[in-house]
Design a protein around this motif. Structure first.
Motif, PDB file in Angstrom:
ATOM      1  N   LEU A  80      65.923  54.975  39.892  1.00 14.35           N
ATOM      2  CA  LEU A  80      65.101  55.032  38.678  1.00 14.35           C
ATOM      3  C   LEU A  80      63.966  54.018  38.756  1.00 14.35           C
ATOM      4  O   LEU A  80      62.811  54.319  38.442  1.00 14.35           O
ATOM      5  N   ILE A  81      64.313  52.813  39.224  1.00 14.35           N
ATOM      6  CA  ILE A  81      63.290  51.768  39.325  1.00 14.35           C
ATOM      7  C   ILE A  81      62.223  52.180  40.337  1.00 14.35           C
ATOM      8  O   ILE A  81      61.025  52.012  40.096  1.00 14.35           O
ATOM      9  N   ALA A  82      62.684  52.778  41.468  1.00 11.29           N
ATOM     10  CA  ALA A  82      61.713  53.245  42.461  1.00 11.29           C
ATOM     11  C   ALA A  82      60.763  54.260  41.832  1.00 11.29           C
ATOM     12  O   ALA A  82      59.551  54.219  42.070  1.00 11.29           O
ATOM     13  N   GLY A  83      61.323  55.135  41.003  1.00  7.99           N
ATOM     14  CA  GLY A  83      60.497  56.123  40.309  1.00  7.99           C
ATOM     15  C   GLY A  83      59.495  55.465  39.379  1.00  7.99           C
ATOM     16  O   GLY A  83      58.326  55.838  39.325  1.00  7.99           O
ATOM     17  N   ILE A  84      59.983  54.455  38.666  1.00  2.44           N
ATOM     18  CA  ILE A  84      59.109  53.764  37.712  1.00  2.44           C
ATOM     19  C   ILE A  84      57.979  53.048  38.452  1.00  2.44           C
ATOM     20  O   ILE A  84      56.818  53.096  38.053  1.00  2.44           O
ATOM     21  N   ILE A  85      58.349  52.404  39.584  1.00  3.22           N
ATOM     22  CA  ILE A  85      57.326  51.721  40.370  1.00  3.22           C
ATOM     23  C   ILE A  85      56.330  52.742  40.908  1.00  3.22           C
ATOM     24  O   ILE A  85      55.123  52.521  40.896  1.00  3.22           O
ATOM     25  N   GLY A  86      56.869  53.906  41.315  1.00  4.81           N
ATOM     26  CA  GLY A  86      55.993  54.973  41.799  1.00  4.81           C
ATOM     27  C   GLY A  86      54.959  55.365  40.761  1.00  4.81           C
ATOM     28  O   GLY A  86      53.755  55.385  41.037  1.00  4.81           O
ATOM     29  N   PHE A  94      45.217  66.454  26.755  1.00  3.08           N
ATOM     30  CA  PHE A  94      45.476  67.705  27.464  1.00  3.08           C
ATOM     31  C   PHE A  94      44.305  68.060  28.360  1.00  3.08           C
ATOM     32  O   PHE A  94      44.488  68.553  29.470  1.00  3.08           O
ATOM     33  N   GLN A  95      43.082  67.771  27.857  1.00  6.43           N
ATOM     34  CA  GLN A  95      41.918  68.066  28.682  1.00  6.43           C
ATOM     35  C   GLN A  95      41.940  67.196  29.934  1.00  6.43           C
ATOM     36  O   GLN A  95      41.738  67.674  31.047  1.00  6.43           O
ATOM     37  N   SER A  96      42.262  65.915  29.740  1.00  6.71           N
ATOM     38  CA  SER A  96      42.296  64.994  30.869  1.00  6.71           C
ATOM     39  C   SER A  96      43.352  65.413  31.882  1.00  6.71           C
ATOM     40  O   SER A  96      43.118  65.406  33.094  1.00  6.71           O
ATOM     41  N   ILE A  97      44.536  65.809  31.385  1.00 10.25           N
ATOM     42  CA  ILE A  97      45.611  66.229  32.290  1.00 10.25           C
ATOM     43  C   ILE A  97      45.216  67.512  33.005  1.00 10.25           C
ATOM     44  O   ILE A  97      45.345  67.658  34.211  1.00 10.25           O
ATOM     45  N   ASN A  98      44.666  68.420  32.242  1.00 12.93           N
ATOM     46  CA  ASN A  98      44.347  69.738  32.760  1.00 12.93           C
ATOM     47  C   ASN A  98      43.230  69.685  33.795  1.00 12.93           C
ATOM     48  O   ASN A  98      43.277  70.365  34.813  1.00 12.93           O
ATOM     49  N   LYS A  99      42.241  68.817  33.554  1.00  8.79           N
ATOM     50  CA  LYS A  99      41.114  68.740  34.466  1.00  8.79           C
ATOM     51  C   LYS A  99      41.436  67.886  35.681  1.00  8.79           C
ATOM     52  O   LYS A  99      40.683  67.831  36.630  1.00  8.79           O
ATOM     53  N   ASN A 100      42.558  67.197  35.648  1.00  4.09           N
ATOM     54  CA  ASN A 100      42.929  66.349  36.782  1.00  4.09           C
ATOM     55  C   ASN A 100      44.331  66.715  37.212  1.00  4.09           C
ATOM     56  O   ASN A 100      45.238  65.903  37.190  1.00  4.09           O
ATOM     57  N   ARG A 101      44.483  68.004  37.569  1.00  5.98           N
ATOM     58  CA  ARG A 101      45.835  68.531  37.777  1.00  5.98           C
ATOM     59  C   ARG A 101      46.557  67.827  38.913  1.00  5.98           C
ATOM     60  O   ARG A 101      47.714  67.455  38.776  1.00  5.98           O
ATOM     61  N   LEU A 102      45.872  67.624  40.017  1.00  7.64           N
ATOM     62  CA  LEU A 102      46.535  67.039  41.190  1.00  7.64           C
ATOM     63  C   LEU A 102      47.152  65.698  40.822  1.00  7.64           C
ATOM     64  O   LEU A 102      48.332  65.440  41.072  1.00  7.64           O
ATOM     65  N   ARG A 103      46.323  64.876  40.163  1.00  3.68           N
ATOM     66  CA  ARG A 103      46.759  63.555  39.742  1.00  3.68           C
ATOM     67  C   ARG A 103      47.975  63.648  38.820  1.00  3.68           C
ATOM     68  O   ARG A 103      48.976  62.963  39.009  1.00  3.68           O
ATOM     69  N   SER A 104      47.893  64.557  37.845  1.00  6.48           N
ATOM     70  CA  SER A 104      48.986  64.691  36.878  1.00  6.48           C
ATOM     71  C   SER A 104      50.252  65.176  37.561  1.00  6.48           C
ATOM     72  O   SER A 104      51.345  64.683  37.304  1.00  6.48           O
ATOM     73  N   VAL A 105      50.076  66.160  38.470  1.00  4.72           N
ATOM     74  CA  VAL A 105      51.243  66.712  39.157  1.00  4.72           C
ATOM     75  C   VAL A 105      51.890  65.639  40.036  1.00  4.72           C
ATOM     76  O   VAL A 105      53.107  65.489  40.065  1.00  4.72           O
ATOM     77  N   MET A 106      51.028  64.872  40.728  1.00  5.60           N
ATOM     78  CA  MET A 106      51.549  63.811  41.598  1.00  5.60           C
ATOM     79  C   MET A 106      52.411  62.822  40.818  1.00  5.60           C
ATOM     80  O   MET A 106      53.538  62.500  41.209  1.00  5.60           O
ATOM     81  N   SER A 107      51.866  62.322  39.717  1.00  6.98           N
ATOM     82  CA  SER A 107      52.624  61.322  38.977  1.00  6.98           C
ATOM     83  C   SER A 107      53.855  61.954  38.352  1.00  6.98           C
ATOM     84  O   SER A 107      54.935  61.352  38.326  1.00  6.98           O
ATOM     85  N   GLY A 108      53.700  63.196  37.880  1.00  7.32           N
ATOM     86  CA  GLY A 108      54.855  63.888  37.314  1.00  7.32           C
ATOM     87  C   GLY A 108      55.945  64.080  38.355  1.00  7.32           C
ATOM     88  O   GLY A 108      57.118  63.858  38.096  1.00  7.32           O
ATOM     89  N   PHE A 109      55.539  64.433  39.577  1.00  7.65           N
ATOM     90  CA  PHE A 109      56.505  64.710  40.631  1.00  7.65           C
ATOM     91  C   PHE A 109      57.353  63.472  40.944  1.00  7.65           C
ATOM     92  O   PHE A 109      58.576  63.568  41.095  1.00  7.65           O
ATOM     93  N   THR A 110      56.699  62.319  41.005  1.00  7.85           N
ATOM     94  CA  THR A 110      57.425  61.073  41.294  1.00  7.85           C
ATOM     95  C   THR A 110      58.564  60.883  40.303  1.00  7.85           C
ATOM     96  O   THR A 110      59.704  60.604  40.683  1.00  7.85           O
ATOM     97  N   VAL A 111      58.216  61.030  39.039  1.00 11.38           N
ATOM     98  CA  VAL A 111      59.216  60.811  37.998  1.00 11.38           C
ATOM     99  C   VAL A 111      60.296  61.885  38.048  1.00 11.38           C
ATOM    100  O   VAL A 111      61.500  61.590  38.010  1.00 11.38           O
ATOM    101  N   ALA A 112      59.855  63.133  38.169  1.00 13.21           N
ATOM    102  CA  ALA A 112      60.816  64.234  38.169  1.00 13.21           C
ATOM    103  C   ALA A 112      61.813  64.056  39.306  1.00 13.21           C
ATOM    104  O   ALA A 112      63.014  64.252  39.133  1.00 13.21           O
ATOM    105  N   PHE A 113      61.310  63.645  40.469  1.00 11.80           N
ATOM    106  CA  PHE A 113      62.167  63.499  41.627  1.00 11.80           C
ATOM    107  C   PHE A 113      63.169  62.368  41.424  1.00 11.80           C
ATOM    108  O   PHE A 113      64.365  62.519  41.727  1.00 11.80           O
ATOM    109  N   ALA A 114      62.675  61.258  40.881  1.00 15.61           N
ATOM    110  CA  ALA A 114      63.576  60.121  40.636  1.00 15.61           C
ATOM    111  C   ALA A 114      64.685  60.524  39.672  1.00 15.61           C
ATOM    112  O   ALA A 114      65.867  60.233  39.889  1.00 15.61           O
ATOM    113  N   ILE A 115      64.309  61.220  38.630  1.00 16.25           N
ATOM    114  CA  ILE A 115      65.306  61.614  37.629  1.00 16.25           C
ATOM    115  C   ILE A 115      66.252  62.662  38.196  1.00 16.25           C
ATOM    116  O   ILE A 115      67.454  62.652  37.917  1.00 16.25           O
ATOM    117  N   LEU A 116      65.714  63.534  39.041  1.00 17.57           N
ATOM    118  CA  LEU A 116      66.572  64.543  39.675  1.00 17.57           C
ATOM    119  C   LEU A 116      67.656  63.853  40.498  1.00 17.57           C
ATOM    120  O   LEU A 116      68.851  64.151  40.360  1.00 17.57           O
TER     121      LEU A 116
END
Lengths: 410, 230
Positions: free
Chosen positions: A291-297, A11-33
């Motif tokens: 989905l695969i594009a998301g995973i590759i992302g 949680f500390q790593s995610i929290n202190k590196n928000r941009l990175r976490s949000v970026m990777s999260g966004f890729t997945v969220a978008f693919a799944i959406l």
């Protein structure tokens, strides 16, 4: 294994590196959406197709007759073909095990009168099984039964709109109406999903109609519901065979389509399922591609992230971190982000689909788009696995770099 | 504590191979305060990395605390580092998103000590290096000397047998250099073996034994005035 300290690190790593976490999260969220929306819309199309045939039972077959168009056995063309009770009983006996429901149908067009209100309506004289063949929904009272047929009772089951026309808000059940001069008892009121025309119809026992109007054993049409245990192909074969047998029995040329034909929903079903299969394949292909594009992302982002953290890993190793603890930390972080983001995408997608609802049915043939729980669970599992792989492969590589090289990295 | 016999190390550079350490023999006893001197390229950092199990040697024997270091995998090396060694780097190598006290506590996390306990211990050690009031600050809020003192506290927190310092004062001015050296002296006085790499004479003179390296070989090994003064 639940390790509170490990979670705290993550949680500390995610929290202190928000941009990175949000970026990777966004890729997945978008693919799944996209995945969810795509499957939802495909399901919506499927629902529309199924709904278009909701009026009649899916396993309906109709035996219909007109005039002959080919000479046969010395008989001329233009001969009117007439179905009789014998034919009805022949079908019932011959194909007993292949038939779930069977009903005769005689079409009449009579005026129905109640007090001062009168109107002309289509009347169908049928057998009790007709209720299931036509998917008639009884709102009030009951449908026809065998006893009505046996006693040739003068009873009537009227459509919701006839009741509305003649009785308004008053009770129709138990009232007597005048049908073409004879008094009939209203025993039921029904509705039908097939639309208004199907609800401006009245049903009476087939025997009653035969004895009252012409005193013969003529029937206009035979409706069947084939045994649902039959495969589509078996049902089609059954329809063809019955068509041949009936033509033979009635001295009709074997190929005379316009004298007697069997309309078989199995054929329509086969067409629909072929179309649906094609649609499912296309959607599956595009969906899994997304989905695969998301995973590759996410894999790309993880590779970048791990490269960025190589020095940190070197420090951790110099301080006594085992490679397994570093791999574990990265994988857990990756799985956490993919799962949470994927779930967010899924929820958003489902929400959008629920907002769409039936609003696209008129123009775009999409009805009630939604995703089944199987797809949801499957997508979640794929996400977790992809999070595992996306985290594991680069982390494993990073963890095996000699600490001295990792420390030198910038 | 540290015994090295005929140690060789070379690095591949393209098709060629660079022979960095050409047969080092060195014996450091428990409680010594040793500095390795040499110009850049003399192999002193490589020697420290091998001693610190951050890198592996090609030939020769290396005994750490009587144990022959051979066929180390990363897991075994990690355990030994955590148990016996404390590191101080020229560039501090603090984790930027962790506070001072969390940085100090990190080795204890890998030792499996509970969070509450390790934060207490870490705070004690920060107190020892005079940074108790800075415990909750991130590394980028600290000066170079403060960062190095945090790193020293981190190196000491597991009570290692040997503290390895790679140019610990290389990035510091003379005043902070002195305070860092005073800390290392204190550590040594407490009985810890301290192994410093430096190219600064003033720093080396404050240790008790100077080993000079040139082109991968030891050219001199002598005790300093500081050791005679004791």
């Amino acid at each position: 294994m639940f390790d509170l300290d490990r979670w705290r690190e993550i949680f500390q790593s995610i929290n202190k590196n928000r941009l990175r976490s949000v970026m990777s999260g966004f890729t997945v969220a978008f693919a799944i959406l996209l995945f969810t929306l795509l499957f939802g819309v495909a399901n919506g199309l499927g629902n529309f197709f199924k709904g278009a045939f909701a009026d009649d039972a899916q396993n309906s077959m109709f035996v219909r007759v007109w005039k002959t168009s080919k000479p046969y056995k010395g008989l001329q063309t233009g001969r009117r073909v007439q179905l009789r009770n014998d034919d009805y009983n022949f079908v019932a006996d011959e194909y007993e095990d292949k038939i779930q429901y069977q009903s005769a149908r005689i079409y009449k067009n009579f005026s129905i009168k109640y007090k001062s209100e009168a109107n002309t309506y289509n009347i169908r004289a049928v057998n009790p099984d007709h209720q299931f063949l036509e998917k008639t929904i009884i709102d009030d009272g009951r449908y026809l039964n065998e006893r009505d047929l046996k006693e040739k009772s003068k009873v009537l089951v009227i459509g919701r709109l006839i009741k509305k026309d003649l009785f308004g808000e008053k009770v129709a059940l138990g009232k007597r109406v005048n049908v073409n001069g004879s008094s009939f008892l209203v025993i039921g009121v029904f509705s039908d999903e097939g639309g208004d025309n199907e609800e401006r119809i009245a049903y009476m026992p087939v025997t009653t109609a035969q004895s009252m109007y012409g005193n013969n054993d003529y029937i206009s049409q035979i409706n069947l519901g084939y045994n649902p245990n039959l495969s589509t192909d078996a049902a089609i074969a059954f329809g063809k065979k019955m068509e041949r047998e009936l033509r033979k029995r009635m001295d009709i040329h074997p190929d005379d389509q316009s004298a007697l034909s069997v309309r078989n929903m199995a054929e329509a079903n086969k067409f629909i399922s072929t179309v649906m299969l094609a649609l499912t394949l296309i959607i599956g292909f595009i969906g899994s591609g997304t989905l695969i594009a998301g995973i590759i992302g996410i894999s790309n982002i993880m590779i970048f992230v791990i490269k960025e953290r190589t020095k940190e890993f070197g420090i951790r190793k110099a301080l006594g971190a085992k490679p397994s603890s570093i791999v574990g930390m990265v994988v857990q972080e990756s799985v956490l982000i993919t799962t949470l983001a994927g779930y967010a995408g899924l929820t958003l997608g489902t929400y959008i689909l629920s907002l769409i609802g039936n609003s696209l049915e008129e123009d775009y043939f999409i009805k009630d788009p939604s995703v089944g729980s199987g797809i949801v669970i499957g997508a979640t599992v794929i996400l977790i696995i992809s999070g595992l792989i996306a985290g594991y492969l680069p982390a494993k590589k990073a963890a095996n770099i000699k600490p001295i090289e990792a420390l030198r990295a910038d | 504590m540290i015994k090295i016999e005929n140690l060789h190390k070379s690095y591949p550079i393209g098709k060629e191979s660079l022979h960095v350490l050409k047969g080092i023999d060195l014996h450091i006893k428990e409680g010594e305060f040793v500095s390795i001197m040499g110009s850049s390229g003399s192999g002193k950092s490589t020697l420290l990395n091998i001693v610190g199990l951050l890198d592996v040697h090609d030939e020769g024997n290396y005994f750490l605390n009587g144990q022959l270091i051979k066929d180390m995998n990363e897991k075994k090396a990690a355990l030994l580092r955590n148990k016996f060694l404390g590191f101080i780097f020229q560039s501090f190598n603090l984790i930027s998103y962790k506070t001072a006290v969390e940085n100090v506590a990190l080795p204890l996390y890998y030792k499996g000590i509970s969070r509450k306990e390790r934060l207490e211990i870490a705070l004690d050690y920060l107190d020892k290096v005079g940074l108790k009031d800075w415990a909750e600050h991130l590394p980028n809020e600290l000066s170079g000397g403060q960062k190095q003192r945090v790193a020293i506290a981190r190196a000491l927190v597991t009570k290692p047998k040997v503290v390895l310092a790679d140019e610990p004062t290389g990035a510091l001015d003379s005043t902070t250099t002195d305070s860092v050296m005073d800390l290392l002296k204190d550590i040594n006085d407490e009985g810890m073996t301290v192994f410093v790499i430096t190219h600064e004479e003033e720093v080396a003179e404050q240790t008790k034994r100077i080993v000079r390296l040139k082109d991968g070989r030891i050219i001199s090994d002598e005790l300093t005035k500081a050791s005679k003064a004791v």
